[in-house]
Design a protein around this motif. Structure first.
Motif, PDB file in Angstrom:
ATOM      1  N   PRO A  57       0.821  -1.428  -0.010  1.00 35.78           N
ATOM      2  CA  PRO A  57      -0.008  -0.093  -0.026  1.00 35.78           C
ATOM      3  C   PRO A  57       0.832   1.238   0.070  1.00 35.78           C
ATOM      4  O   PRO A  57       0.507   2.273  -0.475  1.00 35.78           O
ATOM      5  N   ILE A  58       2.044   1.146   0.467  1.00 33.21           N
ATOM      6  CA  ILE A  58       2.778   2.511   0.646  1.00 33.21           C
ATOM      7  C   ILE A  58       3.380   2.885  -0.738  1.00 33.21           C
ATOM      8  O   ILE A  58       3.589   4.230  -0.948  1.00 33.21           O
ATOM      9  N   ALA A  59       3.252   2.132  -1.509  1.00 41.23           N
ATOM     10  CA  ALA A  59       3.368   2.382  -3.199  1.00 41.23           C
ATOM     11  C   ALA A  59       2.634   3.596  -3.502  1.00 41.23           C
ATOM     12  O   ALA A  59       3.120   4.120  -4.620  1.00 41.23           O
ATOM     13  N   LEU A  60       1.413   3.501  -3.029  1.00 36.41           N
ATOM     14  CA  LEU A  60       0.551   4.366  -3.872  1.00 36.41           C
ATOM     15  C   LEU A  60       0.824   5.786  -3.459  1.00 36.41           C
ATOM     16  O   LEU A  60       0.244   6.852  -3.811  1.00 36.41           O
ATOM     17  N   THR A  61       1.656   6.046  -2.181  1.00 40.70           N
ATOM     18  CA  THR A  61       2.259   7.499  -1.911  1.00 40.70           C
ATOM     19  C   THR A  61       3.294   7.959  -2.758  1.00 40.70           C
ATOM     20  O   THR A  61       3.748   9.103  -2.666  1.00 40.70           O
ATOM     21  N   VAL A  62       3.851   7.059  -3.557  1.00 42.72           N
ATOM     22  CA  VAL A  62       4.939   7.539  -4.390  1.00 42.72           C
ATOM     23  C   VAL A  62       4.591   8.704  -5.223  1.00 42.72           C
ATOM     24  O   VAL A  62       5.639   9.671  -5.356  1.00 42.72           O
ATOM     25  N   PRO A  63       3.468   8.726  -6.158  1.00 41.56           N
ATOM     26  CA  PRO A  63       3.473   9.953  -6.954  1.00 41.56           C
ATOM     27  C   PRO A  63       3.322  11.387  -6.357  1.00 41.56           C
ATOM     28  O   PRO A  63       3.685  12.123  -6.535  1.00 41.56           O
ATOM     29  N   ALA A  64       2.528  11.253  -5.020  1.00 35.98           N
ATOM     30  CA  ALA A  64       2.445  12.362  -4.274  1.00 35.98           C
ATOM     31  C   ALA A  64       3.740  12.900  -3.856  1.00 35.98           C
ATOM     32  O   ALA A  64       4.328  13.863  -3.869  1.00 35.98           O
ATOM     33  N   LEU A  65       4.473  11.760  -3.239  1.00 38.10           N
ATOM     34  CA  LEU A  65       6.093  12.161  -2.914  1.00 38.10           C
ATOM     35  C   LEU A  65       6.995  12.545  -3.941  1.00 38.10           C
ATOM     36  O   LEU A  65       7.701  13.265  -3.582  1.00 38.10           O
ATOM     37  N   MET A  66       6.867  12.107  -5.313  1.00 38.19           N
ATOM     38  CA  MET A  66       7.766  12.490  -6.297  1.00 38.19           C
ATOM     39  C   MET A  66       7.353  13.771  -6.545  1.00 38.19           C
ATOM     40  O   MET A  66       8.246  14.688  -6.825  1.00 38.19           O
ATOM     41  N   ILE A  67       5.894  14.219  -6.857  1.00 40.85           N
ATOM     42  CA  ILE A  67       5.715  15.629  -6.987  1.00 40.85           C
ATOM     43  C   ILE A  67       6.283  16.661  -6.099  1.00 40.85           C
ATOM     44  O   ILE A  67       7.041  17.730  -5.969  1.00 40.85           O
ATOM     45  N   LEU A  79      -5.656  16.585 -10.686  1.00 36.16           N
ATOM     46  CA  LEU A  79      -4.345  16.050 -10.388  1.00 36.16           C
ATOM     47  C   LEU A  79      -4.275  15.693  -8.951  1.00 36.16           C
ATOM     48  O   LEU A  79      -3.841  14.551  -8.492  1.00 36.16           O
ATOM     49  N   SER A  80      -4.535  16.707  -8.084  1.00 36.21           N
ATOM     50  CA  SER A  80      -4.332  16.705  -6.736  1.00 36.21           C
ATOM     51  C   SER A  80      -5.566  15.647  -6.116  1.00 36.21           C
ATOM     52  O   SER A  80      -4.936  14.771  -5.069  1.00 36.21           O
ATOM     53  N   SER A  81      -6.562  15.511  -6.571  1.00 34.23           N
ATOM     54  CA  SER A  81      -7.646  14.566  -6.342  1.00 34.23           C
ATOM     55  C   SER A  81      -7.054  13.125  -6.471  1.00 34.23           C
ATOM     56  O   SER A  81      -7.165  12.302  -5.679  1.00 34.23           O
ATOM     57  N   ILE A  82      -6.478  12.925  -7.707  1.00 39.68           N
ATOM     58  CA  ILE A  82      -5.865  11.563  -8.058  1.00 39.68           C
ATOM     59  C   ILE A  82      -4.843  11.191  -7.375  1.00 39.68           C
ATOM     60  O   ILE A  82      -4.812  10.103  -6.312  1.00 39.68           O
ATOM     61  N   VAL A  83      -3.749  11.937  -7.165  1.00 36.06           N
ATOM     62  CA  VAL A  83      -2.681  11.629  -6.402  1.00 36.06           C
ATOM     63  C   VAL A  83      -2.807  11.743  -4.899  1.00 36.06           C
ATOM     64  O   VAL A  83      -2.483  10.692  -4.102  1.00 36.06           O
ATOM     65  N   GLY A  84      -3.627  12.521  -4.378  1.00 31.04           N
ATOM     66  CA  GLY A  84      -4.047  12.557  -2.903  1.00 31.04           C
ATOM     67  C   GLY A  84      -4.739  11.540  -2.608  1.00 31.04           C
ATOM     68  O   GLY A  84      -4.417  10.963  -1.335  1.00 31.04           O
ATOM     69  N   THR A  85      -5.619  10.988  -3.142  1.00 29.45           N
ATOM     70  CA  THR A  85      -6.596  10.141  -2.731  1.00 29.45           C
ATOM     71  C   THR A  85      -5.573   8.589  -3.007  1.00 29.45           C
ATOM     72  O   THR A  85      -5.942   7.659  -2.177  1.00 29.45           O
ATOM     73  N   LEU A  86      -4.853   8.462  -3.708  1.00 28.41           N
ATOM     74  CA  LEU A  86      -4.147   7.341  -3.860  1.00 28.41           C
ATOM     75  C   LEU A  86      -3.060   7.268  -2.834  1.00 28.41           C
ATOM     76  O   LEU A  86      -3.016   6.099  -2.104  1.00 28.41           O
ATOM     77  N   ALA A  87      -2.579   8.568  -2.429  1.00 21.77           N
ATOM     78  CA  ALA A  87      -1.846   8.507  -1.072  1.00 21.77           C
ATOM     79  C   ALA A  87      -2.676   8.279   0.030  1.00 21.77           C
ATOM     80  O   ALA A  87      -1.997   7.581   1.275  1.00 21.77           O
TER      81      ALA A  87
END
Length: 592
Positions: free
Chosen positions: A11-21, A397-405
């Motif tokens: 599950p922690i992999a879902l935070t990677v897009p937010a952390l990369m930005i 973009l924030s909704s997609i990345v933030g929801t995954l995170a």
């Protein structure tokens, strides 16, 4: 390769897009700026020494801290009794008052600053009223001074003090106060010894939030204050736009960040929610500091025990004579606070329909001329369309990345979740000018300064944090057994998320998207640094006109921006109402 595959399924992999930005736009640039401020690779504090050797720099830094502290103290003095009175009323009235507090909170800070320019100007509403009444012969200097700065900053920050206090006070068990009063404690003593210690988490959260944001204030002090009221953020922004000395800019930004970090470490934030522990710590610390006073107090308490017992017995069933008077005073106080929060916005809306050549209140005639100016001037409506486009992309973009995170964080261990959440929320807990400087140098390296893509990425840094907070709160009440039931029926992870999880967290997702859009739509400081001269948003257009002339068209634009949070609240209400089961709707609306 196998370990990478396993990580991808965690599950922690879902935070990677937010952390990369965050890492690309803000994280790496902040680290590089810090090294630059230390003259890496030689490493010296010469830039910091140079900053403090200049009396003007030290004066501006002290002025920034002073203004932030005073504004925070005023917000606390007004916000605490307001929150206490809001919590004390009935549930329906409490919801109405909270909505009235949220409306100015969601309204553009630039619009509220403009409203105070109209109110306090030399030919503003207050001076015109005093001149018409014959009380003064010349306009009073109500603007371009420190008092005007405090009025504007407190008006903008007061909702951010009230809302955390209300959220904490609502959870305090009022029976504890009743128990204290039943044991002979007077109302003020019961409040001071029981209620106030339990409300300290809200006090700390509100004060830290207000103080840190005030440190990065740029627009309001520049618009309402004089030359002697400039804050450090103004100097940093001007140096970014005019100077090529990166080390000097970096040192100034990190000095401002250090002030926020020092205050955070000194005050601390209680995230445990354990109010009983807070009260116990407060009582123990006071006893440790004043042991002799506690001994004397117990001694005199034993001496006066018979008289106190007699007074308690006579007043136990005595009706309160001051209840009606205290309710009247409390009602008047809350009405004054709501008037202070809402009247500037109502004033802008009314004056936007003025038919004269200048803004006047009340309008001598009704006209839509300023709205026609807005829709007839390409510089205005093109700026508005650019802002809407950027806000929509940021919200998506924030909704997609933030929801995954948020989804990934909800399924990780508490320690990892706390650390990653703190990292994701860092951009909205730092002075905004520091985030803007970091984003500027980060986007310079990517070649995105002056492009809409760069502005979108800079806005997403803060918007992702809002989405993560709101969606995480929604997931906290989510029953994971529903996902397990779907998995037991051979539904894969993706299908389970799309068919089960997503429909149930949709209200939180929509709320996060709305807040992300509003955050992008109102952004001025970061946009002014990263937009260059090719991207002009509506807030930037308004800020430029405010700096050169008070264009009455801004009143029409401001009234439209005031309607925006109302529309967003309606969307959130409709979303919440549709998410409520039909059976609960009947209970909530018996007349249906």
């Amino acid at each position: 390769m196998k370990s990478l595959y396993k990580f991808g399924r965690m599950p922690i992999a879902l935070t990677v897009p937010a952390l990369m930005i965050l890492l690309v736009v803000v994280g790496i640039p902040i680290a590089l700026l810090f090294l630059t401020s230390l003259n890496a690779p030689t490493f010296s504090v010469a830039n910091y020494v140079t900053f403090f050797e200049q009396p003007a720099n030290f004066r501006v830094l002290w002025q920034t801290v002073e203004i932030s502290l005073v504004a925070t103290a005023i917000c606390l003095l007004i916000g605490y009794p307001t929150a206490y009175l809001i919590v004390a009323v009935s549930k329906q009235l409490r919801i109405a008052l909270i909505v009235l507090v949220i409306i100015p909170y969601l309204t553009s800070g630039l619009v509220r600053t403009y409203a105070w320019i109209v109110l306090l100007g030399d030919r503003g509403l207050l001076n015109n009223l005093l001149l018409d009444l014959g009380l003064i012969s010349n306009p009073l200097p109500l603007i371009y001074n420190r008092t005007a700065v405090y009025i504007g900053m407190v008006h903008i920050m007061l909702p951010m003090m009230i809302l955390p206090l209300v959220s904490v006070m609502v959870g305090i068990d009022r029976s504890l106060i009743s128990a204290a009063q039943s044991m002979g404690a007077r109302p003020f003593s019961a409040f001071l010894r029981v209620f106030f210690p339990l409300s300290l988490p809200g006090v700390r959260s509100g004060c830290l939030l207000v103080f840190v944001i005030c440190l990065g204030f740029y627009i309001t002090p520049a618009a309402l204050g004089g030359l002697g009221d400039a804050m450090l953020s103004t100097f940093i922004a001007s140096r970014v736009q005019t100077s090529f000395d990166i080390a000097e800019v970096a040192a100034s930004a990190f000095i401002l960040l250090a002030v926020a970090v020092v205050v955070l470490l000194m005050v601390g934030v209680d995230l445990s929610g354990n109010r009983h522990r807070t009260a116990q710590k407060v009582s123990k610390s006071s006893l440790m500091r004043l042991p002799s006073f506690g001994t004397l107090k117990r001694y005199f308490g034993e001496v006066l025990l018979p008289s106190r017992a007699k007074r308690w017995a006579t007043q136990l069933y005595k009706a309160g004579n001051c209840g009606r008077w205290s309710k009247f005073v409390g009602s008047v106080f809350v009405m004054l606070v709501m008037f202070y929060l809402l009247f500037p916005e109502v004033l802008v809306v009314i004056m936007s329909f003025s038919g004269g050549k200048f803004l006047e209140f009340p309008p001598s005639s009704i006209s839509l001329q300023w709205y026609r100016n807005f829709f007839g001037d390409p510089s205005w409506y093109e700026a508005a369309w650019t802002t809407i486009q950027i806000g929509a992309v940021v919200a998506l973009l924030s909704s997609i990345v933030g929801t995954l995170a948020a989804y990934g964080l909800s399924r990780t261990s508490p320690k990892v979740r706390g650390l990653l959440t703190m990292v994701i929320l860092t951009p909205i807990t730092m002075p905004v000018i520091v985030v803007g400087v970091a984003a500027y140098f980060g986007l310079v390296n990517l070649g995105l300064i002056g492009s809409q893509t760069g502005v979108v990425l800079a806005h997403c840094v803060g918007s992702i944090g809002y989405v993560v907070v709101i969606v995480s709160a929604t997931l906290a009440n989510f029953d994971r057994r529903l996902e397990q039931a779907a998995n037991s029926m051979r539904a894969g992870p993706f299908r389970t998320f799309m068919r089960v999880t997503l429909p149930l967290i949709r209200p939180g997702l929509i709320a996060g998207a709305v807040f992300a859009f509003l955050h992008s739509f109102d952004e001025v400081v970061i946009t002014s640094l990263v937009s260059g001269f090719s991207v002009r948003t509506l807030p930037l257009k308004m800020w430029e006109d405010l700096r050169h002339q008070v264009d009455p068209t801004i009143a029409a634009v401001g009234s439209l921006l005031i309607l925006l949070p109302l529309l967003c609240l309606i969307i959130l209400y409709v979303t919440w109402w549709r998410s409520v089961p039909r059976s609960q709707r009947t209970l909530l609306n018996p007349a249906a």
